[in-house]
Design a protein around this motif. Sequence first.
Motif, short mmCIF file in Angstrom:
data_model
loop_
_atom_site.label_atom_id
_atom_site.label_comp_id
_atom_site.label_asym_id
_atom_site.label_seq_id
_atom_site.Cartn_x
_atom_site.Cartn_y
_atom_site.Cartn_z
N PHE A 140 18.19 -14.03 69.04
CA PHE A 140 18.39 -14.70 70.32
C PHE A 140 19.50 -15.75 70.24
O PHE A 140 20.35 -15.86 71.13
N ASN A 141 19.48 -16.53 69.18
CA ASN A 141 20.45 -17.62 69.07
C ASN A 141 21.87 -17.13 68.81
O ASN A 141 22.83 -17.69 69.35
N VAL A 142 22.02 -16.10 68.00
CA VAL A 142 23.35 -15.53 67.77
C VAL A 142 23.92 -14.97 69.08
O VAL A 142 25.08 -15.24 69.44
N LEU A 143 23.10 -14.21 69.80
CA LEU A 143 23.57 -13.64 71.08
C LEU A 143 23.83 -14.72 72.12
O LEU A 143 24.74 -14.59 72.94
N ALA A 144 23.04 -15.81 72.08
CA ALA A 144 23.26 -16.91 73.02
C ALA A 144 24.59 -17.60 72.78
O ALA A 144 25.32 -17.93 73.73
N VAL A 145 24.93 -17.82 71.52
CA VAL A 145 26.22 -18.43 71.19
C VAL A 145 27.36 -17.53 71.64
O VAL A 145 28.35 -17.98 72.23
N ILE A 146 27.22 -16.22 71.39
CA ILE A 146 28.25 -15.27 71.81
C ILE A 146 28.39 -15.31 73.34
O ILE A 146 29.51 -15.31 73.89
N SER A 147 27.25 -15.36 74.05
CA SER A 147 27.27 -15.38 75.52
C SER A 147 28.05 -16.57 76.05
O SER A 147 28.91 -16.43 76.93
N LEU A 148 27.75 -17.75 75.52
CA LEU A 148 28.36 -18.98 76.04
C LEU A 148 29.80 -19.15 75.56
O LEU A 148 30.66 -19.62 76.31
N GLU A 149 30.07 -18.77 74.32
CA GLU A 149 31.45 -18.87 73.80
C GLU A 149 32.37 -17.89 74.52
O GLU A 149 33.53 -18.19 74.80
N ARG A 150 31.84 -16.71 74.82
CA ARG A 150 32.65 -15.68 75.49
C ARG A 150 33.20 -16.17 76.82
O ARG A 150 34.34 -15.86 77.20
N PHE A 151 32.41 -16.95 77.54
CA PHE A 151 32.81 -17.38 78.88
C PHE A 151 33.19 -18.85 78.95
O PHE A 151 33.40 -19.39 80.03
N ARG A 152 33.30 -19.50 77.79
CA ARG A 152 33.64 -20.93 77.80
C ARG A 152 35.04 -21.17 78.36
O ARG A 152 35.26 -22.05 79.18
N ASP A 153 36.02 -20.38 77.92
CA ASP A 153 37.40 -20.57 78.36
C ASP A 153 37.89 -19.44 79.26
O ASP A 153 39.07 -19.36 79.58
N GLY A 154 36.99 -18.56 79.63
CA GLY A 154 37.38 -17.46 80.51
C GLY A 154 38.07 -16.31 79.82
O GLY A 154 38.58 -15.41 80.46
N LYS A 155 38.09 -16.31 78.49
CA LYS A 155 38.71 -15.19 77.77
C LYS A 155 38.01 -14.99 76.43
O LYS A 155 37.33 -15.89 75.92
N LEU A 156 38.16 -13.80 75.89
CA LEU A 156 37.50 -13.46 74.63
C LEU A 156 38.32 -13.98 73.46
O LEU A 156 39.46 -13.58 73.26
N ASN A 157 37.72 -14.89 72.69
CA ASN A 157 38.38 -15.48 71.52
C ASN A 157 37.47 -15.23 70.32
O ASN A 157 36.55 -16.00 70.05
N ILE A 158 37.73 -14.13 69.58
CA ILE A 158 36.84 -13.71 68.49
C ILE A 158 36.71 -14.79 67.41
O ILE A 158 35.59 -15.12 66.99
#
Length: 312
Positions: A140-158
Amino acid sequence: MESLILSFNSVMPIFLLMLTGYILKAVNIADKKGFDTVNRLVFKAFLPTLLFYNIYKTESADVVNPGLMIFTVAGTLIVFAVGYASVFILTKDNAKRGVMLQGFFRSNYAILGLPLVEYICEGKTSGLSSLMVAVIVPLFNVLAVISLERFRDGKLNIPKMLKGVLTNTLIIGCLLGLVFYLAGIKLPDVVEKAVSDVAKIASPLAIIVLGASFTFSSLRGCVKELCTVVAARLVIVPAIAIFFAVLLGFTGEALACVLIAFGAPVAVSSFSMAQQMGGDEALAAQVVVVSSALCLLTLFGWIFLLNSMGLF
């Protein structure tokens, strides 16, 4: 009646703690800045300690159910994938997208899972629900970080996303708990007592801060998103998960674990994480509050249905 008492006793303490936070802010005992500081402390220290301790104290005696673990992990990943595709259609606001996606898959298993499963099974549990913490919570926590980081700046930053996963305090707490659990490392009694005491603070304090963040005015700007997430979290996702779980032959404690993993309200820590990682904190707070309120009805319905079918 027993099912109603079960749901009421499990969820009502959460409401009372939320109400405490709301009242504390309403009477100006602490302002928003003060509660934000406390929330940072909860996110950075108390919740990681709670997750570490839950996994560290997991019982390990012959309770491994590979089928249940594979089902839960696969189901969560499927919900994440479908939710990820859906949020692009449901809203144009990136801050809301991350919060909605988190709400679709992230249940409050860490706090509600153990007591609810034990009550559903009338105390006749093997420790399977505890062991599931070590599987579900880190995922849950790994996916949550991915969810929020993915949309933090409006673009995918691996690279930034990976850094967010590796430096997230909740994930670090889970990983340390897994290391201690798998390696059989035991803390000295006096240290374990201190860790236990800190862990006990985490959930109540997180819920109080959540209550302080709630405002009725903020509901106006996110009714559509709120209703979508709550409906998915409490009705649609558990209905699909339970259908396939029953089809695969899960009953008793295993089925109770599936119900809580996919049908419990949105995790309280999702609000703390959203606030710290640039998500829409108003929507995150409302999702937790409303899903926690309505789960009193939905969990009662699910428990009553499955019990009447002889599956518990």
